[in-house]
Scaffold this motif. Structure first.
Motif, PDB file in Angstrom:
ATOM      1  N   ARG A  41       0.829  -1.199   0.000  1.00 11.86           N
ATOM      2  CA  ARG A  41       0.000   0.000   0.000  1.00 11.86           C
ATOM      3  C   ARG A  41       0.866   1.252   0.000  1.00 11.86           C
ATOM      4  NH1 ARG A  41      -4.665   0.662   4.058  1.00 11.86           N
ATOM      5  NH2 ARG A  41      -4.895   2.439   2.650  1.00 11.86           N
ATOM      6  N   GLU A  42       0.431   2.240  -0.738  1.00 13.53           N
ATOM      7  CA  GLU A  42       1.112   3.539  -0.774  1.00 13.53           C
ATOM      8  C   GLU A  42       0.274   4.534   0.025  1.00 13.53           C
ATOM      9  OE1 GLU A  42       2.463   4.892  -4.605  1.00 13.53           O
ATOM     10  OE2 GLU A  42       2.444   2.845  -5.412  1.00 13.53           O
ATOM     11  N   LYS A  43       0.751   4.869   1.203  1.00 11.26           N
ATOM     12  CA  LYS A  43       0.026   5.779   2.081  1.00 11.26           C
ATOM     13  C   LYS A  43       0.904   6.981   2.411  1.00 11.26           C
ATOM     14  CE  LYS A  43      -2.356   4.310   5.539  1.00 11.26           C
ATOM     15  NZ  LYS A  43      -2.789   3.641   6.784  1.00 11.26           N
ATOM     16  N   SER A  44       0.281   8.145   2.505  1.00 15.68           N
ATOM     17  CA  SER A  44       0.995   9.356   2.885  1.00 15.68           C
ATOM     18  C   SER A  44       0.403   9.887   4.181  1.00 15.68           C
ATOM     19  CB  SER A  44       0.893  10.422   1.784  1.00 15.68           C
ATOM     20  OG  SER A  44       1.491  11.634   2.218  1.00 15.68           O
ATOM     21  N   ARG A  45       0.983   9.484   5.307  1.00  9.45           N
ATOM     22  CA  ARG A  45       0.505   9.955   6.603  1.00  9.45           C
ATOM     23  C   ARG A  45       0.696  11.459   6.737  1.00  9.45           C
ATOM     24  NH1 ARG A  45      -2.739   7.544  10.121  1.00  9.45           N
ATOM     25  NH2 ARG A  45      -1.521   5.622  10.036  1.00  9.45           N
ATOM     26  N   MET A  46       1.771  11.970   6.151  1.00  6.76           N
ATOM     27  CA  MET A  46       2.034  13.406   6.235  1.00  6.76           C
ATOM     28  C   MET A  46       0.934  14.214   5.566  1.00  6.76           C
ATOM     29  SD  MET A  46       3.768  15.874   7.364  1.00  6.76           S
ATOM     30  CE  MET A  46       5.085  14.893   8.090  1.00  6.76           C
ATOM     31  N   ARG A  47       0.404  13.734   4.445  1.00  2.54           N
ATOM     32  CA  ARG A  47      -0.667  14.450   3.758  1.00  2.54           C
ATOM     33  C   ARG A  47      -1.916  14.524   4.642  1.00  2.54           C
ATOM     34  NH1 ARG A  47      -0.256  12.434  -1.197  1.00  2.54           N
ATOM     35  NH2 ARG A  47      -1.673  10.698  -0.870  1.00  2.54           N
ATOM     36  N   SER A  48      -2.184  13.459   5.385  1.00  5.55           N
ATOM     37  CA  SER A  48      -3.319  13.470   6.310  1.00  5.55           C
ATOM     38  C   SER A  48      -3.111  14.482   7.421  1.00  5.55           C
ATOM     39  CB  SER A  48      -3.517  12.074   6.914  1.00  5.55           C
ATOM     40  OG  SER A  48      -3.829  11.131   5.921  1.00  5.55           O
TER      41      SER A  48
END
Length: 284
Positions: A41-48
């Motif tokens: 999975r490609e997740k961007s916690r920083m964007r959240s």
């Protein structure tokens, strides 16, 4: 907060876009991928995190949907953030004074002392002004707007008045008694070193009111500052898949093993959720 965090897993919301997703801009999901369960999975916690910070600092939904309400709500919230930050700065400055002897004055020989001095004054005065304007604005809006007034309770009006007094007491102390705000650092120095020293009555009044404000805060709706973080990350944006052997599967099994305490045409009371979910109750 501990009680909320320990609550059973929520039902999936299925609301998009989810900021941490790669296809966030068009409302995409990892479920679009063929055989997604075989791919990392490609997740961007920083964007959240940045999305939530922007939401906290702009209140853009209020601005878009009810602009006149936003003009009271926005300065009140920014004033709230800053008044807490002001007292943190006062404590931090006092800690430096007590431990290093740092002079927190405009002409300090240490640039850190000058930075803390000016930052404290700017943050404090801005918080007092914005908080006062916002409290008055919200009080007027809640009273004048029939739609908002219909949902207002006596505690809402008490909160606005109480917060208004807190902001005004700080503004009065700064304007007429202590323009450098040194007495707040002095108070904290004495508290840190366990020494008694009198402070100006106006400063003392604001310190006491702000202390009462902090004690009262957990019993108000302002707890949404924290609960909203959980609501976004653990409810609205939690799209963790239920894969065999995963922690998500164990959480779901735990919930399915709980008994149902209510009944209906499609539900049998006293049975587990798993039993209700796998049996045909039609006509029973």
């Amino acid at each position: 907060m501990a009680k909320i965090v320990r609550m059973p897993i929520h039902l999936r919301w299925e609301l998009y876009p989810v900021p941490h997703e790669k296809g966030y801009k068009y409302g995409g999901s990892y479920l679009e991928e063929l055989e997604w369960w075989t791919k990392p999975r490609e997740k961007s916690r920083m964007r959240s995190i940045l999305f939530l910070i922007k939401k906290y600092l702009s209140f853009s939904e209020y601005f878009r949907r009810n602009r006149s309400y936003w003009f009271g709500l926005y300065p009140w919230h920014i004033g709230f953030y800053l008044i807490v930050f002001f007292h943190i700065l006062s404590f931090f400055g006092a800690l430096l004074i007590a431990t290093t002897g740092l002079a927190i004055i405009p002409e300090s020989t240490n640039i850190l002392g000058s930075i803390i001095y000016y930052l404290t004054v700017i943050v404090a005065v801005t918080s007092f002004i914005l908080g006062t304007v916002g409290s008055i604005g919200l009080l007027i809006k809640r009273t004048a707007d029939p739609d908002l007034r219909a949902y207002a309770t006596p505690i809402n009006y008490f909160n606005y008045l109480f917060f208004l007094v807190v902001f005004l007491s700080g503004f009065f102390a700064w304007l007429f008694v202590d323009p450098t705000l040194a007495s707040y650092r002095e108070f904290w120095v004495n508290l840190i070193t366990l020494k008694y020293a009198a402070v100006e009555p106006a400063t003392y009044t604001h310190i006491m009111l702000f202390s009462l404000f902090l004690i009262y805060l957990p019993f108000t709706r302002s707890t949404h500052y924290i609960t909203k973080i959980i609501a976004f990350f653990k409810v609205r944006w939690d799209d963790t898949p239920n894969l065999p052997g995963s922690s998500m599967e164990s959480k779901i099994k735990k919930v399915l093993s709980q008994p149902v305490g209510w009944s209906g045409p499609h539900i049998r009371s006293g049975k587990k959720w798993s039993e209700n979910a796998t049996s045909n109750t039609e006509g029973k």
